[in-house]
Write a protein that holds these residues in place. Structure first.
Motif, PDB file in Angstrom:
ATOM      1  N   HIS A 289       0.834  -1.213   0.000  1.00 13.81           N
ATOM      2  CA  HIS A 289       0.000   0.000   0.000  1.00 13.81           C
ATOM      3  C   HIS A 289       0.863   1.256   0.000  1.00 13.81           C
ATOM      4  CE1 HIS A 289      -3.472   2.510   0.726  1.00 13.81           C
ATOM      5  NE2 HIS A 289      -2.795   3.066   1.785  1.00 13.81           N
ATOM      6  N   TYR A 290       1.991   1.212   0.742  1.00 14.73           N
ATOM      7  CA  TYR A 290       2.884   2.352   0.772  1.00 14.73           C
ATOM      8  C   TYR A 290       3.526   2.575  -0.582  1.00 14.73           C
ATOM      9  CZ  TYR A 290       6.683   5.370   2.323  1.00 14.73           C
ATOM     10  OH  TYR A 290       7.562   6.412   2.458  1.00 14.73           O
ATOM     11  N   GLU A 291       3.912   1.421  -1.249  1.00  9.26           N
ATOM     12  CA  GLU A 291       4.489   1.534  -2.581  1.00  9.26           C
ATOM     13  C   GLU A 291       3.479   2.104  -3.569  1.00  9.26           C
ATOM     14  OE1 GLU A 291       5.940  -2.350  -3.562  1.00  9.26           O
ATOM     15  OE2 GLU A 291       7.681  -2.234  -2.204  1.00  9.26           O
ATOM     16  N   CYS A 292       2.228   1.598  -3.435  1.00  8.38           N
ATOM     17  CA  CYS A 292       1.170   2.139  -4.319  1.00  8.38           C
ATOM     18  C   CYS A 292       0.951   3.634  -4.054  1.00  8.38           C
ATOM     19  CB  CYS A 292      -0.133   1.383  -4.125  1.00  8.38           C
ATOM     20  SG  CYS A 292      -0.073  -0.308  -4.722  1.00  8.38           S
ATOM     21  N   HIS A 293       0.969   3.958  -2.759  1.00  8.64           N
ATOM     22  CA  HIS A 293       0.809   5.355  -2.383  1.00  8.64           C
ATOM     23  C   HIS A 293       1.956   6.186  -2.908  1.00  8.64           C
ATOM     24  CE1 HIS A 293      -0.505   8.837  -0.114  1.00  8.64           C
ATOM     25  NE2 HIS A 293       0.741   8.866   0.511  1.00  8.64           N
ATOM     26  N   LEU A 294       3.203   5.598  -2.802  1.00  5.25           N
ATOM     27  CA  LEU A 294       4.346   6.332  -3.345  1.00  5.25           C
ATOM     28  C   LEU A 294       4.223   6.486  -4.861  1.00  5.25           C
ATOM     29  CD1 LEU A 294       7.282   4.797  -1.269  1.00  5.25           C
ATOM     30  CD2 LEU A 294       6.359   7.096  -1.088  1.00  5.25           C
ATOM     31  N   LEU A 295       3.765   5.401  -5.498  1.00  3.76           N
ATOM     32  CA  LEU A 295       3.594   5.482  -6.958  1.00  3.76           C
ATOM     33  C   LEU A 295       2.553   6.573  -7.317  1.00  3.76           C
ATOM     34  CD1 LEU A 295       3.629   1.677  -7.890  1.00  3.76           C
ATOM     35  CD2 LEU A 295       5.383   3.371  -8.422  1.00  3.76           C
ATOM     36  N   VAL A 296       1.490   6.649  -6.608  1.00  7.95           N
ATOM     37  CA  VAL A 296       0.446   7.676  -6.864  1.00  7.95           C
ATOM     38  C   VAL A 296       1.012   9.087  -6.635  1.00  7.95           C
ATOM     39  CG1 VAL A 296      -1.781   8.583  -6.070  1.00  7.95           C
ATOM     40  CG2 VAL A 296      -1.443   6.104  -6.353  1.00  7.95           C
ATOM     41  N   LEU A 297       1.805   9.105  -5.466  1.00 12.45           N
ATOM     42  CA  LEU A 297       2.404  10.399  -5.172  1.00 12.45           C
ATOM     43  C   LEU A 297       3.391  10.815  -6.275  1.00 12.45           C
ATOM     44  CD1 LEU A 297       3.084  10.155  -1.299  1.00 12.45           C
ATOM     45  CD2 LEU A 297       1.425  11.605  -2.458  1.00 12.45           C
ATOM     46  N   GLN A 298       4.172   9.789  -6.730  1.00 12.73           N
ATOM     47  CA  GLN A 298       5.125  10.083  -7.803  1.00 12.73           C
ATOM     48  C   GLN A 298       4.395  10.505  -9.075  1.00 12.73           C
ATOM     49  OE1 GLN A 298       7.658   6.833  -8.651  1.00 12.73           O
ATOM     50  NE2 GLN A 298       9.128   8.037  -9.917  1.00 12.73           N
ATOM     51  N   LYS A 299       3.273   9.823  -9.314  1.00 20.89           N
ATOM     52  CA  LYS A 299       2.487  10.191 -10.528  1.00 20.89           C
ATOM     53  C   LYS A 299       1.965  11.604 -10.408  1.00 20.89           C
ATOM     54  CE  LYS A 299      -1.501   8.618 -13.198  1.00 20.89           C
ATOM     55  NZ  LYS A 299      -2.588   7.633 -13.301  1.00 20.89           N
ATOM     56  N   TYR A 300       1.400  11.864  -9.202  1.00 16.88           N
ATOM     57  CA  TYR A 300       0.906  13.234  -9.022  1.00 16.88           C
ATOM     58  C   TYR A 300       2.036  14.247  -8.985  1.00 16.88           C
ATOM     59  CZ  TYR A 300      -3.936  11.781  -8.237  1.00 16.88           C
ATOM     60  OH  TYR A 300      -5.179  11.294  -8.440  1.00 16.88           O
ATOM     61  N   TRP A 301       3.202  13.855  -8.451  1.00 17.40           N
ATOM     62  CA  TRP A 301       4.356  14.742  -8.449  1.00 17.40           C
ATOM     63  C   TRP A 301       4.846  15.035  -9.853  1.00 17.40           C
ATOM     64  CZ3 TRP A 301       7.013  17.983  -5.665  1.00 17.40           C
ATOM     65  CH2 TRP A 301       8.244  18.341  -5.994  1.00 17.40           C
ATOM     66  N   ASN A 302       4.855  13.979 -10.664  1.00 18.65           N
ATOM     67  CA  ASN A 302       5.272  14.146 -12.039  1.00 18.65           C
ATOM     68  C   ASN A 302       4.276  15.041 -12.775  1.00 18.65           C
ATOM     69  OD1 ASN A 302       7.629  12.600 -11.847  1.00 18.65           O
ATOM     70  ND2 ASN A 302       6.470  10.674 -12.190  1.00 18.65           N
ATOM     71  N   CYS A 303       2.987  14.767 -12.489  1.00 20.49           N
ATOM     72  CA  CYS A 303       1.930  15.601 -13.129  1.00 20.49           C
ATOM     73  C   CYS A 303       2.069  17.068 -12.692  1.00 20.49           C
ATOM     74  CB  CYS A 303       0.533  15.042 -12.775  1.00 20.49           C
ATOM     75  SG  CYS A 303       0.114  13.523 -13.592  1.00 20.49           S
ATOM     76  N   TRP A 304       2.349  17.250 -11.410  1.00 19.57           N
ATOM     77  CA  TRP A 304       2.466  18.613 -10.893  1.00 19.57           C
ATOM     78  C   TRP A 304       3.694  19.304 -11.464  1.00 19.57           C
ATOM     79  CZ3 TRP A 304       6.144  20.705  -7.567  1.00 19.57           C
ATOM     80  CH2 TRP A 304       5.897  21.937  -7.089  1.00 19.57           C
ATOM     81  N   LYS A 305       4.790  18.432 -11.546  1.00 15.66           N
ATOM     82  CA  LYS A 305       5.987  18.988 -12.110  1.00 15.66           C
ATOM     83  C   LYS A 305       5.790  19.356 -13.561  1.00 15.66           C
ATOM     84  CE  LYS A 305       9.557  16.371 -11.635  1.00 15.66           C
ATOM     85  NZ  LYS A 305      10.769  15.665 -11.467  1.00 15.66           N
ATOM     86  N   SER A 306       5.075  18.504 -14.258  1.00 20.48           N
ATOM     87  CA  SER A 306       4.824  18.802 -15.667  1.00 20.48           C
ATOM     88  C   SER A 306       3.928  20.045 -15.813  1.00 20.48           C
ATOM     89  CB  SER A 306       4.225  17.579 -16.352  1.00 20.48           C
ATOM     90  OG  SER A 306       2.982  17.246 -15.773  1.00 20.48           O
ATOM     91  N   HIS A 307       2.918  20.169 -14.942  1.00 20.87           N
ATOM     92  CA  HIS A 307       2.085  21.367 -15.004  1.00 20.87           C
ATOM     93  C   HIS A 307       2.870  22.602 -14.617  1.00 20.87           C
ATOM     94  CE1 HIS A 307      -1.760  19.574 -15.978  1.00 20.87           C
ATOM     95  NE2 HIS A 307      -1.544  18.578 -15.034  1.00 20.87           N
ATOM     96  N   LEU A 308       3.810  22.376 -13.633  1.00 21.04           N
ATOM     97  CA  LEU A 308       4.605  23.540 -13.208  1.00 21.04           C
ATOM     98  C   LEU A 308       5.521  23.976 -14.333  1.00 21.04           C
ATOM     99  CD1 LEU A 308       5.355  25.437 -10.918  1.00 21.04           C
ATOM    100  CD2 LEU A 308       6.978  23.683 -10.079  1.00 21.04           C
TER     101      LEU A 308
END
Length: 308
Positions: A289-308
């Motif tokens: 679950h933590y890995e999945c959460h990290l993956l989601v966070l990474q996805k959202y981080w990547n998305c945020w970074k891309s939007h930024l």
């Protein structure tokens, strides 16, 4: 020191107040007492046999002593009797010889007187030549001499017969007195032997009765001791069996408690293993679950970074 202490505690708990060494010592003492009692009985029997042999020897010695005394008295009596007979025979021979000597002297005197009278008669006949008177006188003198000789012989025969009769009466009386004395001595000896035999019989009866009573008392005491020993041993054996059963039951309870404790430990271990497995699964699920959460966070981080 601790090992000896715990060994004494274990022996006291196992065997109770009476230890096997004390029981063995008590058993050895009783065996020794029983053996000593048997030895004492055998010694008493041997001593009684020795006393019986001494009594028999004493009885034989007294009997032989009485027989020897009776034989010595009989020998002395026979010797006295022989001496008296010898003295009587010697006296009779001396009396006979004296009478013979007197008769011979009297005969010599008579012969001398006769020869003198014959010489005087011859001289008278020669002197007087009185043949007829001489013949008458000689015949009368011969008759007188014959009558005198016959009287003397009759008196001698009467004296000898009277003396022989007195001798026979004295001998018969002496034999009667000796027989009476022998009868009295035999009666006294028989009475003494009978009294001695009766006393010995009574003493032997008393000794046998005392021996039987003593044997009965010893048997009763031995039976009482054996019964008491058997009762004490049976009580001790029952108490030892009860303690042994209690200790066996306690060991069974301890084994059962050990099994229950082991089963509880195994149940706790099994529960612990199950909990550990569940915890590992939960940890694994948490990591996933933590890995999945990290993956989601990474996805959202990547998305945020891309939007930024």
């Amino acid at each position: 020191y601790l090992a000896r202490k715990f060994f004494y505690l274990w022996a006291k708990i196992t065997f109770g107040q009476v230890l096997p060494s004390k029981a063995r010592c008590f058993y050895d003492q009783k065996i020794l007492q029983k053996t000593f009692g048997e030895w004492k009985e055998q010694w008493t029997v041997c001593r009684e046999k020795k006393l019986s042999l001494r009594a028999d020897h004493r009885y034989r010695h007294l009997l032989l002593n009485f027989i020897f005394k009776a034989w010595r008295a009989y020998v002395c009596q026979q010797q006295g009797k022989r001496n008296k007979c010898y003295v009587a025979e010697s006296h009779a021979k001396k009396q006979t010889l004296l009478r013979t000597w007197k008769h011979w002297l009297f005969y010599v005197d008579v012969q001398r007187t006769k020869h003198g009278m014959q010489s005087v008669a011859l001289a008278f006949r020669e002197r007087r030549c009185l043949r007829i008177s001489w013949a008458v006188w000689r015949r009368q003198h011969y008759q007188k001499c014959s009558g005198h000789k016959m009287n003397i012989l009759a008196l001698q025969h009467w004296a000898q017969s009277l003396q022989f009769r007195a001798w026979l009466q004295w001998q018969e009386l002496y034999l009667h007195i000796q027989n009476e004395k022998q009868k009295d001595i035999r009666a006294v000896t028989h009475h003494q032997h009978w009294e001695l035999r009766r006393c010995v019989g009574a003493w032997l009866g008393y000794l046998n009765l005392h021996r039987v009573k003593k044997r009965q008392n010893e048997l009763a005491q031995e039976f009482h001791r054996s019964r008491m020993l058997q009762r004490c041993f049976s009580d001790w054996q029952l108490s030892w069996l009860c303690r042994r059963r209690m200790h066996a039951h306690q060991r069974d309870l301890e084994k059962q408690a050990a099994r229950i404790a082991l089963w509880r430990v195994f149940a706790h271990w099994k529960h612990y293993v199950v909990l550990c497995v569940e915890e590992a699964q939960q940890c694994e699920l948490a990591e996933k679950h933590y890995e999945c959460h990290l993956l989601v966070l990474q996805k959202y981080w990547n998305c945020w970074k891309s939007h930024l």
